[in-house]
Design a protein around this motif. Structure first.
Motif, PDB file in Angstrom:
ATOM      1  N   HIS A 170      39.033  49.981  37.134  1.00 33.47           N
ATOM      2  CA  HIS A 170      40.110  49.844  36.147  1.00 33.47           C
ATOM      3  C   HIS A 170      39.630  48.901  35.041  1.00 33.47           C
ATOM      4  O   HIS A 170      38.547  48.309  35.153  1.00 33.47           O
ATOM      5  CB  HIS A 170      41.416  49.357  36.784  1.00 33.47           C
ATOM      6  CG  HIS A 170      41.279  48.143  37.663  1.00 33.47           C
ATOM      7  ND1 HIS A 170      42.338  47.585  38.338  1.00 33.47           N
ATOM      8  CD2 HIS A 170      40.203  47.359  37.975  1.00 33.47           C
ATOM      9  CE1 HIS A 170      41.935  46.537  39.031  1.00 33.47           C
ATOM     10  NE2 HIS A 170      40.638  46.379  38.817  1.00 33.47           N
ATOM     11  N   SER A 172      41.231  46.224  34.263  1.00 32.13           N
ATOM     12  CA  SER A 172      41.795  44.896  34.528  1.00 32.13           C
ATOM     13  C   SER A 172      40.755  43.761  34.594  1.00 32.13           C
ATOM     14  O   SER A 172      41.089  42.627  34.237  1.00 32.13           O
ATOM     15  CB  SER A 172      42.644  44.936  35.802  1.00 32.13           C
ATOM     16  OG  SER A 172      43.704  45.864  35.638  1.00 32.13           O
ATOM     17  N   GLN A 175      40.683  41.497  31.735  1.00 29.03           N
ATOM     18  CA  GLN A 175      41.657  40.397  31.659  1.00 29.03           C
ATOM     19  C   GLN A 175      40.966  39.073  31.964  1.00 29.03           C
ATOM     20  O   GLN A 175      41.089  38.103  31.210  1.00 29.03           O
ATOM     21  CB  GLN A 175      42.768  40.589  32.704  1.00 29.03           C
ATOM     22  CG  GLN A 175      43.766  41.695  32.421  1.00 29.03           C
ATOM     23  CD  GLN A 175      44.928  41.619  33.420  1.00 29.03           C
ATOM     24  OE1 GLN A 175      45.317  40.537  33.848  1.00 29.03           O
ATOM     25  NE2 GLN A 175      45.482  42.772  33.778  1.00 29.03           N
ATOM     26  N   ARG A 196      36.369  56.346  39.432  1.00 33.26           N
ATOM     27  CA  ARG A 196      36.844  56.445  40.819  1.00 33.26           C
ATOM     28  C   ARG A 196      36.365  57.763  41.408  1.00 33.26           C
ATOM     29  O   ARG A 196      36.303  58.770  40.696  1.00 33.26           O
ATOM     30  CB  ARG A 196      38.381  56.394  40.884  1.00 33.26           C
ATOM     31  CG  ARG A 196      38.927  55.010  40.554  1.00 33.26           C
ATOM     32  CD  ARG A 196      40.435  54.958  40.634  1.00 33.26           C
ATOM     33  NE  ARG A 196      40.927  53.854  39.801  1.00 33.26           N
ATOM     34  CZ  ARG A 196      42.205  53.595  39.591  1.00 33.26           C
ATOM     35  NH1 ARG A 196      43.134  54.341  40.152  1.00 33.26           N
ATOM     36  NH2 ARG A 196      42.568  52.585  38.814  1.00 33.26           N
ATOM     37  N   GLN A 209      40.934  54.013  30.419  1.00 34.00           N
ATOM     38  CA  GLN A 209      42.177  53.227  30.438  1.00 34.00           C
ATOM     39  C   GLN A 209      42.193  52.313  29.229  1.00 34.00           C
ATOM     40  O   GLN A 209      41.166  52.049  28.612  1.00 34.00           O
ATOM     41  CB  GLN A 209      42.221  52.337  31.690  1.00 34.00           C
ATOM     42  CG  GLN A 209      42.512  53.078  32.979  1.00 34.00           C
ATOM     43  CD  GLN A 209      42.734  52.116  34.148  1.00 34.00           C
ATOM     44  OE1 GLN A 209      42.248  50.987  34.135  1.00 34.00           O
ATOM     45  NE2 GLN A 209      43.469  52.573  35.153  1.00 34.00           N
ATOM     46  N   GLU A 211      43.788  48.467  28.738  1.00 34.75           N
ATOM     47  CA  GLU A 211      44.468  47.334  29.346  1.00 34.75           C
ATOM     48  C   GLU A 211      45.134  46.546  28.230  1.00 34.75           C
ATOM     49  O   GLU A 211      44.588  46.441  27.125  1.00 34.75           O
ATOM     50  CB  GLU A 211      43.403  46.448  30.026  1.00 34.75           C
ATOM     51  CG  GLU A 211      43.959  45.414  30.961  1.00 34.75           C
ATOM     52  CD  GLU A 211      44.219  46.007  32.346  1.00 34.75           C
ATOM     53  OE1 GLU A 211      43.896  47.194  32.554  1.00 34.75           O
ATOM     54  OE2 GLU A 211      44.737  45.291  33.211  1.00 34.75           O
ATOM     55  N   PHE A 250      51.319  45.698  42.315  1.00 29.95           N
ATOM     56  CA  PHE A 250      49.895  45.537  42.041  1.00 29.95           C
ATOM     57  C   PHE A 250      49.538  44.119  42.481  1.00 29.95           C
ATOM     58  O   PHE A 250      50.328  43.189  42.245  1.00 29.95           O
ATOM     59  CB  PHE A 250      49.587  45.697  40.540  1.00 29.95           C
ATOM     60  CG  PHE A 250      49.965  47.042  39.992  1.00 29.95           C
ATOM     61  CD1 PHE A 250      49.166  48.158  40.218  1.00 29.95           C
ATOM     62  CD2 PHE A 250      51.122  47.205  39.234  1.00 29.95           C
ATOM     63  CE1 PHE A 250      49.513  49.398  39.717  1.00 29.95           C
ATOM     64  CE2 PHE A 250      51.479  48.443  38.726  1.00 29.95           C
ATOM     65  CZ  PHE A 250      50.674  49.554  38.959  1.00 29.95           C
ATOM     66  N   PHE A 252      47.649  42.042  41.235  1.00 37.89           N
ATOM     67  CA  PHE A 252      47.371  41.118  40.119  1.00 37.89           C
ATOM     68  C   PHE A 252      48.576  40.882  39.220  1.00 37.89           C
ATOM     69  O   PHE A 252      48.469  40.183  38.215  1.00 37.89           O
ATOM     70  CB  PHE A 252      46.182  41.624  39.296  1.00 37.89           C
ATOM     71  CG  PHE A 252      46.093  43.135  39.225  1.00 37.89           C
ATOM     72  CD1 PHE A 252      45.409  43.839  40.211  1.00 37.89           C
ATOM     73  CD2 PHE A 252      46.695  43.841  38.195  1.00 37.89           C
ATOM     74  CE1 PHE A 252      45.327  45.223  40.178  1.00 37.89           C
ATOM     75  CE2 PHE A 252      46.612  45.224  38.161  1.00 37.89           C
ATOM     76  CZ  PHE A 252      45.932  45.926  39.145  1.00 37.89           C
ATOM     77  N   THR A 253      49.733  41.478  39.536  1.00 36.17           N
ATOM     78  CA  THR A 253      50.943  41.167  38.769  1.00 36.17           C
ATOM     79  C   THR A 253      52.099  40.878  39.735  1.00 36.17           C
ATOM     80  O   THR A 253      52.169  41.438  40.819  1.00 36.17           O
ATOM     81  CB  THR A 253      51.351  42.340  37.845  1.00 36.17           C
ATOM     82  OG1 THR A 253      51.291  43.563  38.572  1.00 36.17           O
ATOM     83  CG2 THR A 253      50.448  42.423  36.628  1.00 36.17           C
ATOM     84  N   GLY A 283      51.138  51.265  34.469  1.00 41.51           N
ATOM     85  CA  GLY A 283      51.471  50.193  35.393  1.00 41.51           C
ATOM     86  C   GLY A 283      51.473  48.870  34.639  1.00 41.51           C
ATOM     87  O   GLY A 283      50.725  48.704  33.679  1.00 41.51           O
ATOM     88  N   SER A 284      52.336  47.951  35.076  1.00 42.08           N
ATOM     89  CA  SER A 284      52.449  46.707  34.315  1.00 42.08           C
ATOM     90  C   SER A 284      53.051  45.608  35.184  1.00 42.08           C
ATOM     91  O   SER A 284      53.403  45.826  36.344  1.00 42.08           O
ATOM     92  CB  SER A 284      53.348  46.930  33.098  1.00 42.08           C
ATOM     93  OG  SER A 284      54.676  47.194  33.543  1.00 42.08           O
ATOM     94  N   GLY A 285      53.184  44.436  34.606  1.00 42.76           N
ATOM     95  CA  GLY A 285      53.833  43.342  35.308  1.00 42.76           C
ATOM     96  C   GLY A 285      53.495  42.011  34.667  1.00 42.76           C
ATOM     97  O   GLY A 285      52.815  41.956  33.653  1.00 42.76           O
ATOM     98  N   ALA A 306      50.793  41.981  31.595  1.00 42.48           N
ATOM     99  CA  ALA A 306      49.633  42.873  31.514  1.00 42.48           C
ATOM    100  C   ALA A 306      50.101  44.289  31.781  1.00 42.48           C
ATOM    101  O   ALA A 306      51.121  44.503  32.444  1.00 42.48           O
ATOM    102  CB  ALA A 306      48.569  42.467  32.529  1.00 42.48           C
ATOM    103  N   PHE A 307      49.387  45.233  31.223  1.00 46.71           N
ATOM    104  CA  PHE A 307      49.684  46.639  31.536  1.00 46.71           C
ATOM    105  C   PHE A 307      48.396  47.435  31.463  1.00 46.71           C
ATOM    106  O   PHE A 307      47.405  46.997  30.861  1.00 46.71           O
ATOM    107  CB  PHE A 307      50.732  47.225  30.568  1.00 46.71           C
ATOM    108  CG  PHE A 307      50.320  47.174  29.123  1.00 46.71           C
ATOM    109  CD1 PHE A 307      49.536  48.173  28.573  1.00 46.71           C
ATOM    110  CD2 PHE A 307      50.725  46.112  28.313  1.00 46.71           C
ATOM    111  CE1 PHE A 307      49.165  48.121  27.242  1.00 46.71           C
ATOM    112  CE2 PHE A 307      50.361  46.056  26.975  1.00 46.71           C
ATOM    113  CZ  PHE A 307      49.572  47.059  26.439  1.00 46.71           C
ATOM    114  N   GLY A 308      48.391  48.579  32.125  1.00 49.00           N
ATOM    115  CA  GLY A 308      47.228  49.466  32.092  1.00 49.00           C
ATOM    116  C   GLY A 308      47.693  50.899  31.894  1.00 49.00           C
ATOM    117  O   GLY A 308      48.521  51.392  32.651  1.00 49.00           O
TER     118      GLY A 308
HETATM  119  N1  PHE Z   1      44.893  48.289  36.861  1.00 44.22           N
HETATM  120  C1  PHE Z   1      46.026  49.101  37.218  1.00 44.22           C
HETATM  121  C2  PHE Z   1      45.542  50.504  37.572  1.00 44.22           C
HETATM  122  O1  PHE Z   1      44.432  50.831  37.303  1.00 44.22           O
HETATM  123  C3  PHE Z   1      47.020  49.185  36.099  1.00 44.22           C
HETATM  124  C4  PHE Z   1      47.655  47.865  35.757  1.00 44.22           C
HETATM  125  C5  PHE Z   1      47.105  47.067  34.785  1.00 44.22           C
HETATM  126  C6  PHE Z   1      48.806  47.447  36.425  1.00 44.22           C
HETATM  127  C7  PHE Z   1      47.699  45.846  34.467  1.00 44.22           C
HETATM  128  C8  PHE Z   1      49.401  46.262  36.128  1.00 44.22           C
HETATM  129  C9  PHE Z   1      48.860  45.456  35.153  1.00 44.22           C
HETATM  130  O2  PHE Z   1      46.276  51.295  38.106  1.00 44.22           O
END
Ligand code: PHE
Length: 342
Positions: A170, A172, A175, A196, A209, A211, A250, A252-253, A283-285, A306-308
């Motif tokens: 990802h 992330s 970050q 993946r 992606q 981020e 997630f 990380f959030t 996805g986020s948080g 953060a979000f992805g």
């Molecule tokens: N890294 C997560 C994914 O690949 C997405 C994500 C990013 C979620 C940042 C929350 C915060 O699915």
């Protein structure tokens, strides 16, 4: 004799034929030269008549040849001008032009939208250490999320004491790299390739992606919601959207949310902002305190969201493309069909 030569000269088709006539007539061993040699055997009276006559003949033949030669050269030039004529007014031949790939285009669109909201672009390596990809993001070695990621691990030679590397699963890890590099406050987006081990109509082993990360002393979920709403409106070119934040997880959030947009499907084409369907787009948080710590930022002073987003996924949605794999086949017919190549 004179008439024979003048007729031959007039009829000569090219310079080679003309030269042959010249040699035969006035060359050193030509007919006129031979006749001149015979002058010695003549009486003085005969010579007085024949000598000037032969000279005159020789001159006449020579100048006829010169004139013909000039005429042939003229004709050759005319012929060249005729055959090498170019119509500069003809329309140019159509050359096919390369154009930007849909994934690059969508990446640029996303980047431009967030740039308008004050985000700058950050990048990280695609071959990442497992610390940046996992541990620093609160995914320790035993965490089930590691297995879910279908990670590509880099092979290690015996005795290699460098940290284990993976193809990042990802964006992330960027970050953490951004936190380390610039400290708080931060407003960045990080587009790029991720990997993946997965392959079907909606999954390719390599995908993209973007981020997003915002860190400051006064950041809340409300800021996240506003940013994402602005983004979705701008990206799908609609005036109004409705987002649904679904509680999720997630590592990380905390809290974490998956975000859906209200939509409908009309004849396979997505309509954003109306209808009864919900479509998950990201996805986020709020950034987990442990993640801030790993990036060297004090979680008692700063928070962040953060979000992805899957770039390929939103590109498929925006342009009505059903099969993700086609993005990476480099089939020009496919690109043309979707208007991405001429
Ligand atoms: N890294 C997560 C994914 O690949 C997405 C994500 C990013 C979620 C940042 C929350 C915060 O699915």
């Amino acid at each position: 004799l004179r008439d024979t030569y003048l007729t031959q000269i007039a009829a000569a088709a090219d310079e080679a034929a003309l030269e042959a006539i010249r040699l035969a007539a006035v060359g050193k061993k030509g007919e006129i030269a031979l006749k001149m040699r015979e002058l010695g055997k003549m009486t003085a009276e005969e010579r007085q008549v024949a000598g000037p006559a032969l000279n005159a003949l020789k001159n006449e033949v020579n100048s006829a040849i010169a004139a013909k030669k000039a005429a042939l050269a003229d004709a050759a030039l005319d012929e060249r001008l005729r055959s090498e004529w170019l119509d500069v007014t003809l329309p140019a031949r159509h050359a096919r032009q390369g154009s930007i790939h849909p994934i690059s285009q969508v990446t640029e669109e996303v980047t431009a939208i967030f740039a308008d909201m004050g985000f700058s672009v950050a990048e990280g390596p695609q071959v990442e250490t497992d610390w940046y990809n996992f541990d620093a993001l609160n995914i320790p070695g035993h965490h089930p999320a590691r297995a879910e990621m279908d990670t590509f691990y880099m092979a290690r030679a015996e005795g290699d004491d460098r940290p284990p590397h993976v193809l990042r699963t990802h964006t992330s890890p960027v970050q953490i790299r951004s936190m380390e590099k610039q400290g708080a406050p931060i407003r960045v987006i990080c587009p790029g390739r991720v990997y993946r081990a997965d392959y079907d109509q909606t999954h390719t082993p390599m995908f993209h992606q973007v981020e997003g990360l915002a860190i400051d002393t006064d950041i809340s979920m409300a800021n996240l919601k506003w940013c994402l709403e602005e983004f979705v409106k701008a990206f799908f070119e609609v005036d109004d959207v409705e987002l649904r934040f679904r509680a999720s997880h997630f590592p990380f959030t905390e809290p974490s949310a998956e975000v859906d947009i209200r939509c409908s499907w009309e004849g396979g084409q997505l309509k954003v902002g109306e209808g009864d369907d919900w479509l998950e787009i990201l996805g986020s948080g709020m950034v987990h305190p442990k993640v801030l710590q790993a990036g060297g930022i004090d979680p008692s002073v700063y928070q962040g969201f953060a979000f992805g987003v899957g770039i390929d996924r939103i590109a498929m949605l925006k342009y009505g493309i059903p099969d993700l794999r086609a993005f990476f086949d480099s089939d020009l017919r496919w690109l043309r069909n979707y208007g991405f190549a001429s």
